[in-house]
Write a protein that holds these residues in place. Structure first.
Motif, PDB file in Angstrom:
ATOM      1  N   ASP A  46      75.096  26.621  20.675  1.00  0.00           N
ATOM      2  CA  ASP A  46      74.371  27.092  19.482  1.00  0.00           C
ATOM      3  C   ASP A  46      73.669  25.928  18.777  1.00  0.00           C
ATOM      4  O   ASP A  46      72.524  26.059  18.328  1.00  0.00           O
ATOM      5  N   ALA A  47      74.355  24.798  18.673  1.00  0.00           N
ATOM      6  CA  ALA A  47      73.767  23.633  17.990  1.00  0.00           C
ATOM      7  C   ALA A  47      72.531  23.146  18.742  1.00  0.00           C
ATOM      8  O   ALA A  47      71.512  22.793  18.130  1.00  0.00           O
ATOM      9  N   LEU A  48      72.595  23.153  20.076  1.00  0.00           N
ATOM     10  CA  LEU A  48      71.454  22.682  20.863  1.00  0.00           C
ATOM     11  C   LEU A  48      70.309  23.697  20.819  1.00  0.00           C
ATOM     12  O   LEU A  48      69.135  23.313  20.732  1.00  0.00           O
ATOM     13  N   ARG A  49      70.661  24.992  20.847  1.00  0.00           N
ATOM     14  CA  ARG A  49      69.611  26.026  20.691  1.00  0.00           C
ATOM     15  C   ARG A  49      68.885  25.849  19.356  1.00  0.00           C
ATOM     16  O   ARG A  49      67.653  25.961  19.277  1.00  0.00           O
ATOM     17  N   ALA A  50      69.654  25.544  18.312  1.00  0.00           N
ATOM     18  CA  ALA A  50      69.060  25.372  16.976  1.00  0.00           C
ATOM     19  C   ALA A  50      68.109  24.184  16.950  1.00  0.00           C
ATOM     20  O   ALA A  50      67.209  24.116  16.110  1.00  0.00           O
ATOM     21  N   ARG A  51      68.314  23.233  17.902  1.00  0.00           N
ATOM     22  CA  ARG A  51      67.399  22.082  18.005  1.00  0.00           C
ATOM     23  C   ARG A  51      66.277  22.352  18.987  1.00  0.00           C
ATOM     24  O   ARG A  51      65.559  21.425  19.383  1.00  0.00           O
ATOM     25  N   GLY A  52      66.146  23.603  19.418  1.00  0.00           N
ATOM     26  CA  GLY A  52      64.987  23.991  20.223  1.00  0.00           C
ATOM     27  C   GLY A  52      65.168  23.895  21.721  1.00  0.00           C
ATOM     28  O   GLY A  52      64.200  24.037  22.470  1.00  0.00           O
ATOM     29  N   MET A  53      66.390  23.647  22.177  1.00  0.00           N
ATOM     30  CA  MET A  53      66.599  23.526  23.627  1.00  0.00           C
ATOM     31  C   MET A  53      66.954  24.872  24.239  1.00  0.00           C
ATOM     32  O   MET A  53      67.599  25.700  23.612  1.00  0.00           O
ATOM     33  N   ARG A  54      66.510  25.049  25.490  1.00  0.00           N
ATOM     34  CA  ARG A  54      66.851  26.276  26.230  1.00  0.00           C
ATOM     35  C   ARG A  54      68.179  26.102  26.934  1.00  0.00           C
ATOM     36  O   ARG A  54      68.319  25.204  27.772  1.00  0.00           O
ATOM     37  N   LEU A  55      69.137  26.984  26.590  1.00  0.00           N
ATOM     38  CA  LEU A  55      70.395  27.027  27.329  1.00  0.00           C
ATOM     39  C   LEU A  55      70.223  28.028  28.472  1.00  0.00           C
ATOM     40  O   LEU A  55      69.575  29.070  28.301  1.00  0.00           O
ATOM     41  N   LEU A  56      70.801  27.728  29.624  1.00  0.00           N
ATOM     42  CA  LEU A  56      70.554  28.591  30.792  1.00  0.00           C
ATOM     43  C   LEU A  56      71.293  29.917  30.706  1.00  0.00           C
ATOM     44  O   LEU A  56      70.836  30.909  31.264  1.00  0.00           O
ATOM     45  N   TYR A  57      72.424  29.956  30.016  1.00  0.00           N
ATOM     46  CA  TYR A  57      73.203  31.191  29.938  1.00  0.00           C
ATOM     47  C   TYR A  57      73.368  31.623  28.486  1.00  0.00           C
ATOM     48  O   TYR A  57      73.570  30.789  27.602  1.00  0.00           O
ATOM     49  N   ASP A  58      73.331  32.963  28.270  1.00  0.00           N
ATOM     50  CA  ASP A  58      73.568  33.481  26.919  1.00  0.00           C
ATOM     51  C   ASP A  58      75.023  33.292  26.511  1.00  0.00           C
ATOM     52  O   ASP A  58      75.326  33.057  25.344  1.00  0.00           O
ATOM     53  N   HIS A 116      68.383  23.321  30.048  1.00  0.00           N
ATOM     54  CA  HIS A 116      67.329  23.201  31.065  1.00  0.00           C
ATOM     55  C   HIS A 116      66.831  21.752  31.135  1.00  0.00           C
ATOM     56  O   HIS A 116      66.592  21.125  30.086  1.00  0.00           O
ATOM     57  N   PRO A 117      66.684  21.220  32.346  1.00  0.00           N
ATOM     58  CA  PRO A 117      66.275  19.801  32.456  1.00  0.00           C
ATOM     59  C   PRO A 117      64.945  19.493  31.783  1.00  0.00           C
ATOM     60  O   PRO A 117      64.736  18.364  31.319  1.00  0.00           O
ATOM     61  N   LYS A 118      64.061  20.485  31.681  1.00  0.00           N
ATOM     62  CA  LYS A 118      62.757  20.230  31.047  1.00  0.00           C
ATOM     63  C   LYS A 118      62.897  20.025  29.536  1.00  0.00           C
ATOM     64  O   LYS A 118      61.976  19.511  28.886  1.00  0.00           O
ATOM     65  N   ASP A 119      64.049  20.437  28.963  1.00  0.00           N
ATOM     66  CA  ASP A 119      64.282  20.246  27.525  1.00  0.00           C
ATOM     67  C   ASP A 119      65.191  19.059  27.242  1.00  0.00           C
ATOM     68  O   ASP A 119      65.545  18.809  26.091  1.00  0.00           O
ATOM     69  N   ALA A 120      65.597  18.341  28.300  1.00  0.00           N
ATOM     70  CA  ALA A 120      66.561  17.253  28.113  1.00  0.00           C
ATOM     71  C   ALA A 120      66.117  16.013  28.888  1.00  0.00           C
ATOM     72  O   ALA A 120      66.922  15.351  29.549  1.00  0.00           O
ATOM     73  N   GLY A 121      64.832  15.733  28.802  1.00  0.00           N
ATOM     74  CA  GLY A 121      64.326  14.490  29.386  1.00  0.00           C
ATOM     75  C   GLY A 121      64.421  14.422  30.897  1.00  0.00           C
ATOM     76  O   GLY A 121      64.584  13.342  31.466  1.00  0.00           O
ATOM     77  N   GLY A 122      64.358  15.594  31.552  1.00  0.00           N
ATOM     78  CA  GLY A 122      64.383  15.587  33.018  1.00  0.00           C
ATOM     79  C   GLY A 122      65.776  15.546  33.616  1.00  0.00           C
ATOM     80  O   GLY A 122      65.922  15.366  34.828  1.00  0.00           O
TER      81      GLY A 122
END
Ligand code: MC0
Length: 142
Positions: free
Chosen positions: A93-105, A120-126
């Motif tokens: 939830d904290a990472l989603r709030a910072r705009g990152m895509r989590l792979l699983y709900d 997702h690697p595209k949201d975490a510097g590869g």
């Protein structure tokens, strides 16, 4: 984030990779399992005295798995960096709030009954980042 849980390496042949890491680096296999949902055969290797982060070898259990796709595209090598967290839902939830895509709900089952999710690697510097909530935290198991 409480620490680094493990570093995951994609390999084509799990048994050959376990033997290579034992012979080349003196690493000991301390756990093996097949995770059907993830489509992987995996081994956890202890590094040094075994108190620190582990090395995880990941081999495809079926041709449509994430590891099979990774091997096809990139070949063997570093596939993921996993962090230990106290609460995987709160961390996600904290990472989603910072705009990152989590792979699983919702969290899925990881090694040894842990609860996991991925950024997702595209949201975490590869880097494919895994969040791991162990069944018991290291300081609770001793
Ligand atoms: C793909 N990409 C990566 C990557 N995999 N970059 C860094 N590290 C990786 N591991 C890049 C591609 O090169 C491509 O970049 C772009 O991401 C493609 O994104 P996509 O089309 O959205 O996704 P896919 O189909 O390539 O799948 C990638 C994704 C997938 C991370 C979504 O592998 C996945 O769902 N992984 C989570 C599950 C998993 O990895 N399971 C195996 C370990 P370009 O620039 O070419 O666009 S199981 C495990 O770890 C358990 C047992 C545990 O530890 O407890």
């Amino acid at each position: 984030m409480l620490g680094i849980d493990h570093v995951g390496i994609a390999v084509a042949d799990l048994d050959a990779a376990i033997a290579f890491y034992a012979d080349a680096f003196g690493m000991r296999c301390v756990h093996q399992e097949t995770n059907e949902e993830q489509g992987v055969r995996e081994a956890m290797l202890a590094v040094g005295d075994g108190t620190g982060p582990r090395l995880q070898l990941l081999a495809p259990a079926r041709p449509d798995s994430a590891i099979a796709k990774f091997l096809d595209r990139s070949g063997p090598g570093l596939q993921q960096l996993a962090y230990t967290v106290a609460d995987v839902e709160a961390a996600a939830d904290a990472l989603r709030a910072r705009g990152m895509r989590l792979l699983y709900d919702t969290p899925r089952r990881g090694t040894a009954g842990s609860r996991i999710n991925f950024v997702h690697p595209k949201d975490a510097g590869g880097v494919l980042v895994e969040l791991v909530e162990p069944v018991s935290l290291p300081d609770e198991s001793s």
